[in-house]
Structure formats: structure tokens, C-alpha cells
Write an enzyme that holds these catalytic residues in place. Sequence first.
Site, PDB file in Angstrom:
ATOM      1  N   ASP A  41      51.707  43.951  37.560  1.00 36.48           N
ATOM      2  CA  ASP A  41      52.713  44.448  38.511  1.00 36.48           C
ATOM      3  C   ASP A  41      52.214  45.721  39.196  1.00 36.48           C
ATOM      4  O   ASP A  41      52.905  46.293  40.047  1.00 36.48           O
ATOM      5  CB  ASP A  41      54.090  44.625  37.860  1.00 36.48           C
ATOM      6  CG  ASP A  41      54.097  45.623  36.715  1.00 36.48           C
ATOM      7  OD1 ASP A  41      53.015  46.133  36.343  1.00 36.48           O
ATOM      8  OD2 ASP A  41      55.193  45.895  36.184  1.00 36.48           O
ATOM      9  N   SER A  42      50.976  46.146  38.864  1.00 38.43           N
ATOM     10  CA  SER A  42      50.300  47.178  39.664  1.00 38.43           C
ATOM     11  C   SER A  42      50.206  46.738  41.119  1.00 38.43           C
ATOM     12  O   SER A  42      49.966  47.566  42.004  1.00 38.43           O
ATOM     13  CB  SER A  42      48.892  47.446  39.109  1.00 38.43           C
ATOM     14  OG  SER A  42      48.178  46.232  38.940  1.00 38.43           O
ATOM     15  N   ASP A  92      52.297  39.867  34.442  1.00 35.39           N
ATOM     16  CA  ASP A  92      53.305  40.848  34.028  1.00 35.39           C
ATOM     17  C   ASP A  92      54.706  40.347  34.307  1.00 35.39           C
ATOM     18  O   ASP A  92      54.977  39.811  35.394  1.00 35.39           O
ATOM     19  CB  ASP A  92      53.121  42.149  34.830  1.00 35.39           C
ATOM     20  CG  ASP A  92      52.263  43.161  34.112  1.00 35.39           C
ATOM     21  OD1 ASP A  92      52.301  43.213  32.870  1.00 35.39           O
ATOM     22  OD2 ASP A  92      51.544  43.900  34.807  1.00 35.39           O
ATOM     23  N   LYS A 152      53.056  39.202  30.018  1.00 33.65           N
ATOM     24  CA  LYS A 152      52.857  40.544  29.435  1.00 33.65           C
ATOM     25  C   LYS A 152      54.139  41.355  29.633  1.00 33.65           C
ATOM     26  O   LYS A 152      54.695  41.366  30.737  1.00 33.65           O
ATOM     27  CB  LYS A 152      51.662  41.252  30.080  1.00 33.65           C
ATOM     28  CG  LYS A 152      51.467  42.675  29.554  1.00 33.65           C
ATOM     29  CD  LYS A 152      50.088  43.230  29.857  1.00 33.65           C
ATOM     30  CE  LYS A 152      49.921  43.846  31.217  1.00 33.65           C
ATOM     31  NZ  LYS A 152      50.824  44.972  31.519  1.00 33.65           N
ATOM     32  N   GLU A 199      56.080  45.219  28.645  1.00 31.31           N
ATOM     33  CA  GLU A 199      55.867  46.600  28.209  1.00 31.31           C
ATOM     34  C   GLU A 199      56.915  46.991  27.172  1.00 31.31           C
ATOM     35  O   GLU A 199      58.111  46.770  27.396  1.00 31.31           O
ATOM     36  CB  GLU A 199      55.974  47.552  29.413  1.00 31.31           C
ATOM     37  CG  GLU A 199      54.885  47.327  30.435  1.00 31.31           C
ATOM     38  CD  GLU A 199      54.968  48.288  31.618  1.00 31.31           C
ATOM     39  OE1 GLU A 199      55.755  49.268  31.564  1.00 31.31           O
ATOM     40  OE2 GLU A 199      54.249  48.046  32.593  1.00 31.31           O
ATOM     41  N   GLU A 216      47.416  51.542  26.929  1.00 31.88           N
ATOM     42  CA  GLU A 216      47.141  52.306  28.152  1.00 31.88           C
ATOM     43  C   GLU A 216      47.268  53.797  27.881  1.00 31.88           C
ATOM     44  O   GLU A 216      48.292  54.270  27.367  1.00 31.88           O
ATOM     45  CB  GLU A 216      48.116  51.871  29.271  1.00 31.88           C
ATOM     46  CG  GLU A 216      47.887  52.651  30.558  1.00 31.88           C
ATOM     47  CD  GLU A 216      48.515  52.029  31.796  1.00 31.88           C
ATOM     48  OE1 GLU A 216      49.075  50.916  31.711  1.00 31.88           O
ATOM     49  OE2 GLU A 216      48.439  52.680  32.859  1.00 31.88           O
TER      50      GLU A 216
HETATM   51  O1  KIV Z   1      49.936  46.125  36.098  1.00 34.25           O
HETATM   52  C1  KIV Z   1      48.773  46.236  35.680  1.00 34.25           C
HETATM   53  O2  KIV Z   1      47.796  46.110  36.428  1.00 34.25           O
HETATM   54  C2  KIV Z   1      48.582  46.538  34.273  1.00 34.25           C
HETATM   55  C3  KIV Z   1      47.214  46.985  33.854  1.00 34.25           C
HETATM   56  C4  KIV Z   1      46.992  48.389  34.276  1.00 34.25           C
HETATM   57  C5  KIV Z   1      47.002  46.813  32.410  1.00 34.25           C
HETATM   58  O3  KIV Z   1      49.487  46.478  33.513  1.00 34.25           O
END
Ligand code: KIV
Length: 272
Positions: free
Chosen positions: A49-50, A88, A117, A119, A186
Site C-alpha cells: 500500500d506504499s 497489503d 499482508k 499490519e 520494519e
Molecule cells: O507497503 C509497502 O510497500 C510495505 C513495505 C515497505 C514492506 O509494506
Amino acid sequence: MNAPESLPDAATLRAMKAQGRKLVMLTSYDASLTVHCENAGVDVLLVGDSLGMVIQGHDTTLPVTIEHMIYHCACVARARRRALLAVDMPYRSYETPEQAVANARRLLEEGGADMVKLEGGSAILPRLEALRDAGIRVCGHLGLLPQSVEELGGYKVQGRSSEDAERILADARALEAAGVEMIVLECIPAALGRRISESLAIPTIGIGAGPDCDGQVLVSYDLLGLTPGRRPRFSHDFLSEQPPGRGIADAIHAYVLAVREGRFPGPEHSFE
Ligand code: KIV
């Protein structure tokens, strides 16, 4: 979608860790970059989600929606051939066990992902258990949690006090017990990254968590020097190091080799 015939399962991931084979994860948000990641031998593609920051231009990942993630995941899924495809779950898409399972199913069925994924630590255990019980593969994410950046007071190294370090270690053990197959760590001190990695049978994937994690992940836009402004200490621009005439494919390949051979991350990318 191109679903590969054989993907590493949870036992294979644990065996790779036991054999000391470093896992290479890289973010990808589109088909073209995915082809380069595949050619370079990336093990795990992460639709992070970056993308809210590097593609959409937001200051945080919070505005990213499940529809955005499905769209980008499907773009990546069309080009992937053999890598594991993780995606994510965006902010507020897994508030309850039921919502987590429903949205994860969309990411798998409409986005073509293999694994989601999430968090968080012990606070999200019932959601992780619901995903496991639904047969959905999960990657955890501990340490700096970008979806909680407001509560954390910014993008800061986590786990520096012994109390925080113990909490993150306990969370990692709880995630493993809940069936999570790998954990992204992280922005934590390198010593804590090592301690957590040594305490678990499942692989840890570090980003700013020191050289002793079982694998590494980078945001591809950082690796390619595309991210404007100041980049985090743990990132590295592999493209700028390429000799004249070399390009994106070579930069990704250099990252894969540097991780596999234990040359990345160095002390300059890690925290005390
Ligand atoms: O969103 C993302 O790119 C991430 C990575 C930084 C691990 O969670």
C-alpha cells in the site's frame, strides 16, 4: 491470471530459512516492472500500500482503498510467472474478523494474490486466526506500522526501549502461533531484528531491521531512485550504481544478488 503450477508453501518457506537461503521481496504495482522482477529472480512480489505514496502522491498510505489494491494486484498478477504474490490489506479493510476474511477473499479472487499482508500484533490476533481458519495465507508486519503513523507520531524507529522490544518480540511469537507464514519487520534496531529472527521458525523479512533477518524487502521506487525527496536511511538506489548502458533490469538483479549474498543491507542501512 497466470497462477504458477507450484508456489512455495509454508513448509518450503520455513525450510528456506532453516537452510539460510535469503528471501528476496520487492514491491511491484504494475505488469512491466513485474516482468523485470521475475527475470531477476525475486522470490516474493509485494503489492504494497506504499503505492498510496509512490504512485498516488499521498503523504501516507491511509487513503488507499481495497479497490485500489485489487486494481494494482491484478496488474501484477497478469505478469507474474513463478514468484509468490503478496498484497497489503489497506487501512480499515480488516477491522473485524468477518471484514478481514471478506476483503482478503476479494484480493485473492479479483486481484489474483496468493497471500495477504496485515499490519499489527496481538491486537489483530482474532482477525489473523479467522484468515487462517478460512485457509488464507498471511504475512504479518511489525515494528513501524505505516497505517498507524498518526498514533506512532511519525515514521520513527520502533523497539528501542526494552519494553517496546519485548512487546514486538511477543507479537512476533503470537503471529507465528496464529499461522502467519512470514513477518515483515520494519524500522527496528538490528539487534532486535536478529533476536526476533532467531526466535521464530518462520522467515522474517527486514526493511530497516538489520542484516540478520531471513529476507529483505525494498520499495521498488526507492531501489530505482524514482522516489522524490529524502529517502529513508534503510533504502538504497541500486540503479544509480549501474555502469553506463545498464538499466532497470540490472538494478533489480543487483538487489537480488546483494540480498542473497548478504551484502545488503549494510550497517549504513541499519539502526542501533
Ligand atoms: O507497503 C509497502 O510497500 C510495505 C513495505 C515497505 C514492506 O509494506
